[in-house]
Enzyme design. Structure first.
Site, PDB file in Angstrom:
ATOM      1  N   ARG A 186       0.817  -1.211   0.000  1.00  0.00           N
ATOM      2  CA  ARG A 186       0.000   0.000   0.000  1.00  0.00           C
ATOM      3  C   ARG A 186       0.849   1.259   0.000  1.00  0.00           C
ATOM      4  NH1 ARG A 186      -5.693  -0.262   1.812  1.00  0.00           N
ATOM      5  NH2 ARG A 186      -6.143  -2.484   1.897  1.00  0.00           N
ATOM      6  N   ARG A 224     -25.067  -1.828  -2.617  1.00  0.00           N
ATOM      7  CA  ARG A 224     -24.632  -2.967  -1.815  1.00  0.00           C
ATOM      8  C   ARG A 224     -25.005  -2.729  -0.355  1.00  0.00           C
ATOM      9  NH1 ARG A 224     -18.304  -4.696  -1.970  1.00  0.00           N
ATOM     10  NH2 ARG A 224     -18.059  -3.543  -0.040  1.00  0.00           N
TER      11      ARG A 224
END
Ligand code: IMP
Ligand code: MG
Length: 368
Positions: free
Chosen positions: A267, A306
């Site tokens: 990351r 969602r």
């Protein structure tokens, strides 16, 4: 084993064997050119050493000249040959010996032969230190060959990989990589998880989801899990070293894997560099970062939908979703640069059916 940029090379031909082969070629040339005063036409940069050694061993009188052509990029022949530095003397009526480091497809020598056509030379022969008969596609004869090799990519004794390795006095051969290692990237809601499940089966890879690795270590109270939790409990970010150690442990657990899908890692720039050096210790590396690219507004819409059905709180608040997205963008931008610099970034259009996206991913991964 030695490393040149992203590739690893293993010792292949010793310095003594190279010397022996150079000697043999020299003897033949000395014999054939006893009464002549040839011009050695050395092809730069690679044939610089071979040319120098042959000329030092030449008994009679001779001259030397240089041409520089360019046909190779990385470990592949480009096909087209361009002249970087042409002939600077007239070779009319001269006995010319073209000196090459290696003859592969034969394109380079062919281009030089074309150059010489206009020169009306008296005779022309070709001497090369290495020759790859299985790759050679031309029909002119190669008169002097130091050594024949198979279609391996080699460095040393003048031969290079992206200009590196020329100074090695032994010959090293490219070590084939065993693993296919992929960094899978995609913003939240892009369908990364679904794709990873499919890809790991298709390519027989181990999927390392950093989130899962964290949860596993914390749940099982491993040493690293306890350490990571102590930071999290204080509201601090887990330091890179801890995350990397966890990932390393996961890789070591699967030592004979055919490769890994790294998901949620790296990351940061320093994590990516740590991953590279960790894999490098194994003679492996990252083949590519494959990133699903999806329009932000579309994603937000998807996630809100969602949220309606899953009830996940973090999927119900638009500003929180946009925050997550922004965080993602900032982080990817850094990593995108990191992998792009190594020509290893592959952006993939992430809008479409699952199957369509899978197909696009596979097209890229097949070639990694
Ligand atoms: P050809 O034009 O395909 O015959 O390739 C000849 C040129 O490609 C050589 O002069 C080298 O510069 C380069 N080359 C071919 N094979 C290798 C290799 O294995 N290692 C390094 N350079 C190579
Ligand atoms: Mg060359």
């Amino acid at each position: 084993m030695i490393q040149l940029q992203d590739l690893f090379f293993q010792k292949f031909i010793s310095k003594a064997e190279v010397k022996g082969a150079v000697n043999d070629v020299s003897l033949k040339i000395n014999k054939d050119y006893k009464e002549k005063s040839p011009v050695f036409l050395i092809v730069l940069n690679g044939a610089f050493f071979f040319g120098a050694d042959i000329i030092k061993k030449f008994d009679g009188t001779c001259e030397m000249s240089f041409v520089k052509v360019n046909s190779y990029e990385g470990t592949e022949s480009k096909g087209a040959v361009s002249t970087v530095m042409g002939l600077d003397t007239t070779l009319k009526n001269r006995d010319v010996i073209i000196v090459e480091d290696i003859v592969d497809s034969g394109n380079t020598i062919e281009a030089i032969l074309k150059m010489l056509k206009q020169e009306q030379v008296k005779s022309c022969k070709i001497a090369t230190m290495f020759y790859k008969p299985l790759a050679f596609k031309k029909n002119y004869p190669i008169d002097y060959v130091g050594m024949e090799i198979e279609n391996d990519f080699i460095v040393g004794y003048g031969l290079d990989y992206n200009e590196l390795g020329r100074n090695l006095s032994a010959i090293y051969r490219l070590k084939p990589r065993k693993m296919k290692n992929i960094v899978l990237f995609g913003p939240p809601g892009a369908g990364k998880g679904t794709q990873a499940e499919y890809l790991k089966v298709k390519y027989n890879l181990v999927h390392i989801s950093t989130g899962d690795v964290f949860r596993y270590n914390i749940k099982n109270e491993t040493k690293l899990g306890i350490l990571a939790k102590s930071y999290m409990d204080n509201g601090d970010l887990v330091p890179d070293e801890v995350t990397i150690e966890m990932l390393k442990a996961e890789v070591e657990k699967n030592n004979d894997a055919q490769g890994f899908i790294f998901d949620g890692f790296p990351r940061t720039h320093s994590q990516a560099a740590a991953l590279d050096s960790f894999l490098a210790e194994k003679g492996e590396g990252i083949n590519g970062m494959v990133a699903l690219e999806v329009d932000e507004n579309l994603l937000v819409e998807r996630l809100l939908q969602r949220g309606e059905t899953s009830g996940r709180a973090d999927d119900q608040d638009e500003s929180k979703i946009r925050n997550r997205f922004n965080e993602y963008k900032t982080k990817t931008a850094v990593l995108k640069d990191y992998y792009e610099d190594q020509n290893k970034y592959f952006g993939i259009q992430g809008v479409g059916s699952i199957e369509e996206v899978t197909e696009r991913l596979c097209k890229v991964i097949d070639n990694l």
